[in-house]
Design a protein around this motif. Structure first.
Motif, PDB file in Angstrom:
ATOM      1  N   ARG A  69       0.839  -1.201   0.000  1.00  0.00           N
ATOM      2  CA  ARG A  69       0.000   0.000   0.000  1.00  0.00           C
ATOM      3  C   ARG A  69       0.871   1.247   0.000  1.00  0.00           C
ATOM      4  NH1 ARG A  69      -4.745  -1.363   4.482  1.00  0.00           N
ATOM      5  NH2 ARG A  69      -6.286  -2.185   3.041  1.00  0.00           N
ATOM      6  N   GLY A  85      -6.018   2.808   1.861  1.00  0.00           N
ATOM      7  CA  GLY A  85      -7.263   2.283   1.320  1.00  0.00           C
ATOM      8  C   GLY A  85      -6.949   1.190   0.329  1.00  0.00           C
ATOM      9  N   SER A 104      -9.444  -3.479  -3.989  1.00  0.00           N
ATOM     10  CA  SER A 104     -10.113  -2.404  -3.278  1.00  0.00           C
ATOM     11  C   SER A 104     -11.469  -2.878  -2.765  1.00  0.00           C
ATOM     12  CB  SER A 104     -10.265  -1.179  -4.190  1.00  0.00           C
ATOM     13  OG  SER A 104     -10.639  -0.045  -3.445  1.00  0.00           O
ATOM     14  N   ASP A 125     -13.696   2.337  -0.782  1.00  0.00           N
ATOM     15  CA  ASP A 125     -12.307   2.795  -0.923  1.00  0.00           C
ATOM     16  C   ASP A 125     -12.053   3.403  -2.298  1.00  0.00           C
ATOM     17  OD1 ASP A 125     -11.460   2.024   1.605  1.00  0.00           O
ATOM     18  OD2 ASP A 125     -10.825   0.037   0.960  1.00  0.00           O
ATOM     19  N   SER A 126     -12.793   2.936  -3.290  1.00  0.00           N
ATOM     20  CA  SER A 126     -12.648   3.402  -4.675  1.00  0.00           C
ATOM     21  C   SER A 126     -14.033   3.470  -5.283  1.00  0.00           C
ATOM     22  CB  SER A 126     -11.768   2.447  -5.495  1.00  0.00           C
ATOM     23  OG  SER A 126     -10.524   2.210  -4.861  1.00  0.00           O
ATOM     24  N   GLN A 165     -10.548   6.950  -6.319  1.00  0.00           N
ATOM     25  CA  GLN A 165     -11.555   7.452  -5.378  1.00  0.00           C
ATOM     26  C   GLN A 165     -11.793   8.899  -5.798  1.00  0.00           C
ATOM     27  OE1 GLN A 165     -13.707   6.269  -3.518  1.00  0.00           O
ATOM     28  NE2 GLN A 165     -13.463   6.616  -1.326  1.00  0.00           N
ATOM     29  N   TYR A 225     -13.162   7.773   4.422  1.00  0.00           N
ATOM     30  CA  TYR A 225     -13.150   7.303   3.038  1.00  0.00           C
ATOM     31  C   TYR A 225     -12.859   8.419   2.047  1.00  0.00           C
ATOM     32  CZ  TYR A 225     -14.932   2.800   4.615  1.00  0.00           C
ATOM     33  OH  TYR A 225     -15.057   1.578   5.214  1.00  0.00           O
ATOM     34  N   ARG A 271      -9.132   8.406   1.037  1.00  0.00           N
ATOM     35  CA  ARG A 271      -8.502   7.217   0.476  1.00  0.00           C
ATOM     36  C   ARG A 271      -7.847   7.555  -0.864  1.00  0.00           C
ATOM     37  NH1 ARG A 271      -9.994   2.602   3.727  1.00  0.00           N
ATOM     38  NH2 ARG A 271     -10.663   3.632   5.648  1.00  0.00           N
ATOM     39  N   GLU A 323     -17.981  -3.966   4.680  1.00  0.00           N
ATOM     40  CA  GLU A 323     -16.874  -3.137   4.222  1.00  0.00           C
ATOM     41  C   GLU A 323     -15.518  -3.713   4.634  1.00  0.00           C
ATOM     42  OE1 GLU A 323     -16.725   0.723   6.732  1.00  0.00           O
ATOM     43  OE2 GLU A 323     -18.631  -0.252   7.244  1.00  0.00           O
ATOM     44  N   ASP A 356     -12.415  -6.913   0.886  1.00  0.00           N
ATOM     45  CA  ASP A 356     -12.039  -6.361  -0.415  1.00  0.00           C
ATOM     46  C   ASP A 356     -12.771  -7.161  -1.490  1.00  0.00           C
ATOM     47  OD1 ASP A 356     -10.396  -4.458   0.622  1.00  0.00           O
ATOM     48  OD2 ASP A 356      -8.545  -5.562   0.297  1.00  0.00           O
TER      49      ASP A 356
END
Length: 549
Positions: free
Chosen positions: A204, A213, A297, A318-319, A359, A374, A377, A403, A406
């Motif tokens: 990450r 995220g 994500s 996250d996206s 995002q 969020y 992210r 949530e 992923d």
């Protein structure tokens, strides 16, 4: 900015029916009965177009003047000619069986960080055990090119509560689960964490104003294939002692039953943290689907979600979309969804100019989450440099009700299978971005919404699959879009489209496209839409797959 450890997750599905589409903008959609497959064991079969071969590992892409890296690459080449062997560093079974709460009670002591008070960069390590049952070896490379293997040392960790007795279960050979890198990103008084390598080939990155995220990976192997996905692991890292004002450089070895490889990462933290990635990959066995530059994500629900969640937060993800700049200069925006059945779509191209998972919505008011944040992210953007020939950007969306899972994956898939004995070289730049990775002078999609239509002629319909879509495009500074003069280019498969209109909204700062979708049966509706004015394309391409309920 110390954060919770990143947990690698297998992609779990609750329903085995899925969608698959391919083409310049997802131009065809197929639906397969769930009775044929079990969860996440599904087959995608298609022919190959005329192939443009990816780069093989050769003298042309081997690093000059870097004897250590060349040796690591040669080691990967030799390893691919041998049987795959799992190395768990003789990790004690008790450590492998740790639960999450006990594992959290083991913390690295920041005062024991690598290069503490010596360089701008400092490295902290994660303890092996719990999910991390194949630890990594870590070697440092000094300015004189001398190498030093870092033995595991329990004195570098703080063992609290239930974990107090675990220090005696490790040895110098135990290895580390992974590491995180710190740098004075926001001010000179504190070194922020900006990168973490932990679990399989996951890592990450964050920029100056972001929190963790989306994850990246070194490689994806056979994602969404009948035999199940294979997760390659980084097994060894070389951390090159940094120089003042310079990026930090890392080498890594990767192994799995099907492949062996070497990676070179050059990281530069900043407002947008950048990473130069070079990889030399060797096939131990045939790989039907190689996923290059993969992202992982989460999308639980958003503005475009049909089923509303009983939650105080308007959106949780996250996206919110995938963006692609193809070789022809088309900009394609594909909003993400949380489908009711597995969904796989793809965007085909030759030598794309860039792609990423974004995002795009960074407004706190659209999330109202003061803990997960969020709206902070990061987006991740790939700029291909070598190896990205004929292929497609594939997007996997998996149903989820939480949530913590992923459920979104995207990666570049070369058209040609990767066969035993072959090699590939890939090079690309990866960077974190806020909202947009680039400026391209087109109106951009700022929101996608849908709902039941109650307009005249449809107020009495009982068909919940008849949906009104509203897509708002943000007009860039200096551009004028006149709704009365716009040619709306809108295509849809497996549906009729009616009542299409283009309207001014937000005081002329945005333009709205609204239309009614009437599905023709249960097949997925694949849509592609953009705006033309005076024979000039004014907007990016909106690409969307709607799944009748």
């Amino acid at each position: 900015m110390e954060q919770e450890p990143m947990l690698p997750r297998n992609l779990l599905a609750t329903n085995t029916e899925f969608l698959f589409s391919m083409g310049a903008a997802s131009s065809r959609v197929f639906s397969v009965s769930p009775a044929v497959f079990r969860a996440f064991l599904f087959c995608i079969c298609f022919g190959f177009s005329a192939l443009s071969l990816a780069d093989e590992v050769s003298d042309a892409n081997l690093p000059g003047g870097k004897p250590i890296l060349n040796r690591v690459i040669e080691d990967a080449r030799i390893s691919a000619q041998q049987d795959y062997v799992v190395n768990d560093h003789n990790l004690d079974p008790t450590l492998k069986e740790l639960d999450y709460e006990t594992y959290r009670q083991i913390r690295f002591n920041p005062d024991k960080a690598l290069w503490k008070n010596k360089h701008d960069y400092e490295v902290q390590f994660f303890h092996p055990g719990f999910l991390y049952q194949e630890p990594v070896s870590v070697v440092t490379i000094a300015p004189d090119n001398s190498e030093n293997l870092l033995p595991f040392n329990s004195d570098k960790f703080i063992y609290e509560k239930n974990a107090q007795s675990l220090a005696d279960l490790t040895t110098e050979e135990s290895g580390y689960a992974g590491f995180r890198i710190h740098y004075p990103l926001k001010n000179s008084q504190y070194k922020d964490e900006f990168a973490v390598f932990l679990g399989a080939s996951y890592f990450r990155l964050v920029g100056k104003n972001q929190v963790y995220g989306i994850s990246a990976r070194g490689l994806a192997v056979n994602t969404a294939m009948p035999e199940g996905e294979e997760f390659p692991h980084f097994t060894k890292f070389w951390l090159i002692e940094p120089r003042a004002g310079q990026p930090i450089k890392i080498y890594a070895r990767l192994e799995s039953p099907s492949v062996s490889g070497t990676y070179s990462f050059v990281l530069m933290p900043g407002e947008d943290t950048t990473m130069e990635v070079k990889s030399w990959i060797f096939a131990r066995e045939d790989v039907d689907k190689l996923g290059v530059a993969p992202f992982t994500s989460m999308f639980l629900y958003g503005e475009n979600t049909q089923k509303r969640h009983d939650d105080y937060r308007p959106e949780v993800h996250d996206s919110d979309g995938v963006l692609m700049l193809n070789q022809a200069g088309e900009v394609i925006w594909r909003p993400l969804t949380n489908p009711s059945r597995l969904q796989v779509t793809s965007l085909s191209d030759v030598k794309p100019q860039g792609f990423g998972m974004l995002q795009r919505d960074t407004d706190f008011a659209n999330y109202l989450d003061a803990e997960a944040n969020y709206h902070l992210r990061p987006s991740l953007w790939v700029t291909p440099k070598a190896g990205f020939e004929n292929g497609k950007l594939e997007i996997v969306e998996i149903p989820t009700d939480s949530e913590v899972h992923d459920n979104i994956v995207a990666y570049w898939v070369p058209d040609k299978p990767f066969l035993a004995g072959e090699s590939r070289y890939y090079e690309y730049n990866l960077k974190t971005v806020e909202k947009q990775p680039m400026r391209y002078g087109l109106a951009t999609v700022e929101r996608t919404r849908q709902g039941r239509s109650l307009l005249p002629g449809f107020e009495t319909t009982e068909d919940r699959n008849v949906r009104r879509f509203v897509v708002d495009f943000k007009i860039p500074e200096g551009m004028t879009i006149r709704p009365d003069d716009v040619d709306l280019i809108l295509d849809a498969t497996n549906a009729q489209v009616e009542q299409a209109k283009v309207l001014d909204v937000d005081g002329g700062n945005s333009v709205r496209v609204t239309f009614l979708v009437i599905p023709e049966g249960d097949a997925a509706v694949d849509m592609r839409m953009f705006l033309n004015q005076d024979e000039t394309q004014m907007s990016e391409i909106w690409s969307y797959v709607y799944e009748p309920q």
